[in-house]
Design a protein around this motif. Sequence first.
Motif, PDB file in Angstrom:
ATOM      1  N   ALA A 155      -3.533   1.272 -17.544  1.00  0.00           N
ATOM      2  CA  ALA A 155      -3.594  -0.230 -16.897  1.00  0.00           C
ATOM      3  C   ALA A 155      -4.286   0.693 -15.708  1.00  0.00           C
ATOM      4  CB  ALA A 155      -2.493  -1.069 -16.572  1.00  0.00           C
ATOM      5  N   PHE A 156      -5.463   1.365 -15.193  1.00  0.00           N
ATOM      6  CA  PHE A 156      -5.584   1.606 -14.023  1.00  0.00           C
ATOM      7  C   PHE A 156      -6.747   0.558 -13.279  1.00  0.00           C
ATOM      8  CE2 PHE A 156      -8.686   3.148 -11.317  1.00  0.00           C
ATOM      9  CZ  PHE A 156      -8.487   3.352  -9.987  1.00  0.00           C
ATOM     10  N   ASN A 157      -7.089  -0.202 -14.265  1.00  0.00           N
ATOM     11  CA  ASN A 157      -8.548  -1.040 -13.584  1.00  0.00           C
ATOM     12  C   ASN A 157      -8.031  -2.717 -13.401  1.00  0.00           C
ATOM     13  OD1 ASN A 157     -10.620   0.277 -13.906  1.00  0.00           O
ATOM     14  ND2 ASN A 157     -10.672  -0.128 -16.279  1.00  0.00           N
ATOM     15  N   GLN A 158      -6.755  -2.779 -13.890  1.00  0.00           N
ATOM     16  CA  GLN A 158      -6.205  -4.074 -13.175  1.00  0.00           C
ATOM     17  C   GLN A 158      -5.170  -3.723 -12.368  1.00  0.00           C
ATOM     18  OE1 GLN A 158      -4.001  -4.884 -16.945  1.00  0.00           O
ATOM     19  NE2 GLN A 158      -6.270  -5.305 -18.622  1.00  0.00           N
ATOM     20  N   LEU A 159      -4.461  -2.279 -11.910  1.00  0.00           N
ATOM     21  CA  LEU A 159      -3.660  -2.557 -11.000  1.00  0.00           C
ATOM     22  C   LEU A 159      -4.309  -2.886  -9.558  1.00  0.00           C
ATOM     23  CD1 LEU A 159      -1.701   0.401 -12.882  1.00  0.00           C
ATOM     24  CD2 LEU A 159      -1.004  -2.337 -12.485  1.00  0.00           C
ATOM     25  N   GLY A 160      -5.319  -2.360  -8.925  1.00  0.00           N
ATOM     26  CA  GLY A 160      -6.016  -1.772  -8.262  1.00  0.00           C
ATOM     27  C   GLY A 160      -5.526  -1.116  -7.254  1.00  0.00           C
ATOM     28  N   LEU A 161      -5.858  -1.339  -6.245  1.00  0.00           N
ATOM     29  CA  LEU A 161      -5.725  -0.180  -4.923  1.00  0.00           C
ATOM     30  C   LEU A 161      -4.479   0.652  -4.180  1.00  0.00           C
ATOM     31  CD1 LEU A 161      -6.830   1.944  -3.272  1.00  0.00           C
ATOM     32  CD2 LEU A 161      -6.976  -0.088  -1.343  1.00  0.00           C
ATOM     33  N   LEU A 162      -3.093  -1.049  -4.460  1.00  0.00           N
ATOM     34  CA  LEU A 162      -2.003  -0.310  -3.957  1.00  0.00           C
ATOM     35  C   LEU A 162      -1.131   0.303  -4.674  1.00  0.00           C
ATOM     36  CD1 LEU A 162       0.505  -1.465  -1.971  1.00  0.00           C
ATOM     37  CD2 LEU A 162       0.867  -3.307  -3.261  1.00  0.00           C
ATOM     38  N   ALA A 163      -1.877   0.115  -6.353  1.00  0.00           N
ATOM     39  CA  ALA A 163      -0.946   1.428  -7.142  1.00  0.00           C
ATOM     40  C   ALA A 163      -0.993   2.649  -7.437  1.00  0.00           C
ATOM     41  CB  ALA A 163      -0.957   0.673  -8.742  1.00  0.00           C
ATOM     42  N   PHE A 164      -2.694   2.115  -6.976  1.00  0.00           N
ATOM     43  CA  PHE A 164      -3.136   4.173  -6.787  1.00  0.00           C
ATOM     44  C   PHE A 164      -2.313   5.158  -5.952  1.00  0.00           C
ATOM     45  CE2 PHE A 164      -6.663   6.685  -4.816  1.00  0.00           C
ATOM     46  CZ  PHE A 164      -6.347   7.634  -5.864  1.00  0.00           C
ATOM     47  N   ILE A 165      -2.437   4.251  -4.490  1.00  0.00           N
ATOM     48  CA  ILE A 165      -1.794   4.699  -4.038  1.00  0.00           C
ATOM     49  C   ILE A 165      -0.228   5.589  -3.865  1.00  0.00           C
ATOM     50  CG2 ILE A 165      -0.625   4.580  -1.023  1.00  0.00           C
ATOM     51  CD1 ILE A 165      -3.033   2.397  -0.350  1.00  0.00           C
ATOM     52  N   GLU A 166       0.530   4.205  -5.051  1.00  0.00           N
ATOM     53  CA  GLU A 166       1.763   4.419  -5.043  1.00  0.00           C
ATOM     54  C   GLU A 166       1.481   5.545  -5.869  1.00  0.00           C
ATOM     55  OE1 GLU A 166       3.029   0.676  -6.761  1.00  0.00           O
ATOM     56  OE2 GLU A 166       3.442  -0.509  -4.789  1.00  0.00           O
ATOM     57  N   ALA A 167       1.427   5.676  -6.420  1.00  0.00           N
ATOM     58  CA  ALA A 167       0.746   6.325  -7.727  1.00  0.00           C
ATOM     59  C   ALA A 167       0.862   8.005  -6.564  1.00  0.00           C
ATOM     60  CB  ALA A 167      -0.519   6.932  -8.685  1.00  0.00           C
ATOM     61  N   LEU A 168      -0.474   7.671  -5.400  1.00  0.00           N
ATOM     62  CA  LEU A 168      -0.353   9.403  -5.071  1.00  0.00           C
ATOM     63  C   LEU A 168       0.937  10.246  -4.189  1.00  0.00           C
ATOM     64  CD1 LEU A 168      -3.520   8.963  -3.687  1.00  0.00           C
ATOM     65  CD2 LEU A 168      -3.548  10.406  -5.218  1.00  0.00           C
ATOM     66  N   ILE A 169       1.669   9.210  -3.466  1.00  0.00           N
ATOM     67  CA  ILE A 169       2.852   8.842  -3.172  1.00  0.00           C
ATOM     68  C   ILE A 169       3.951   9.587  -4.399  1.00  0.00           C
ATOM     69  CG2 ILE A 169       4.842   7.954  -2.098  1.00  0.00           C
ATOM     70  CD1 ILE A 169       2.917   5.792  -0.600  1.00  0.00           C
ATOM     71  N   PHE A 170       3.603   8.965  -5.195  1.00  0.00           N
ATOM     72  CA  PHE A 170       5.007   9.735  -6.190  1.00  0.00           C
ATOM     73  C   PHE A 170       4.563  11.875  -6.611  1.00  0.00           C
ATOM     74  CE2 PHE A 170       5.170  10.005 -10.624  1.00  0.00           C
ATOM     75  CZ  PHE A 170       6.947  10.072 -11.008  1.00  0.00           C
ATOM     76  N   ILE A 171       3.059  11.561  -7.065  1.00  0.00           N
ATOM     77  CA  ILE A 171       2.447  13.006  -7.061  1.00  0.00           C
ATOM     78  C   ILE A 171       2.661  13.566  -6.114  1.00  0.00           C
ATOM     79  CG2 ILE A 171       0.927  14.530  -7.418  1.00  0.00           C
ATOM     80  CD1 ILE A 171      -0.342  11.767  -8.864  1.00  0.00           C
TER      81      ILE A 171
END
Length: 44
Positions: A9-25
């Motif tokens: 669902a990456f295309n629908q989530l946006g930049l905030l979800a990408f940043i949250e995933a980076l924090i999780f990793i």
Amino acid sequence: MFLYPWAVAFNQLGLLAFIEALIFIAILVVALVYAWRKGALEWS
């Protein structure tokens, strides 16, 4: 396992979800380094 639904669902989530995933990793990497330095990953 946790990143697969996020990747689908990456295309629908946006930049905030990408940043949250980076924090999780980053948290997972810090935990792995901590366990490695404590010797928890050694076979004995």
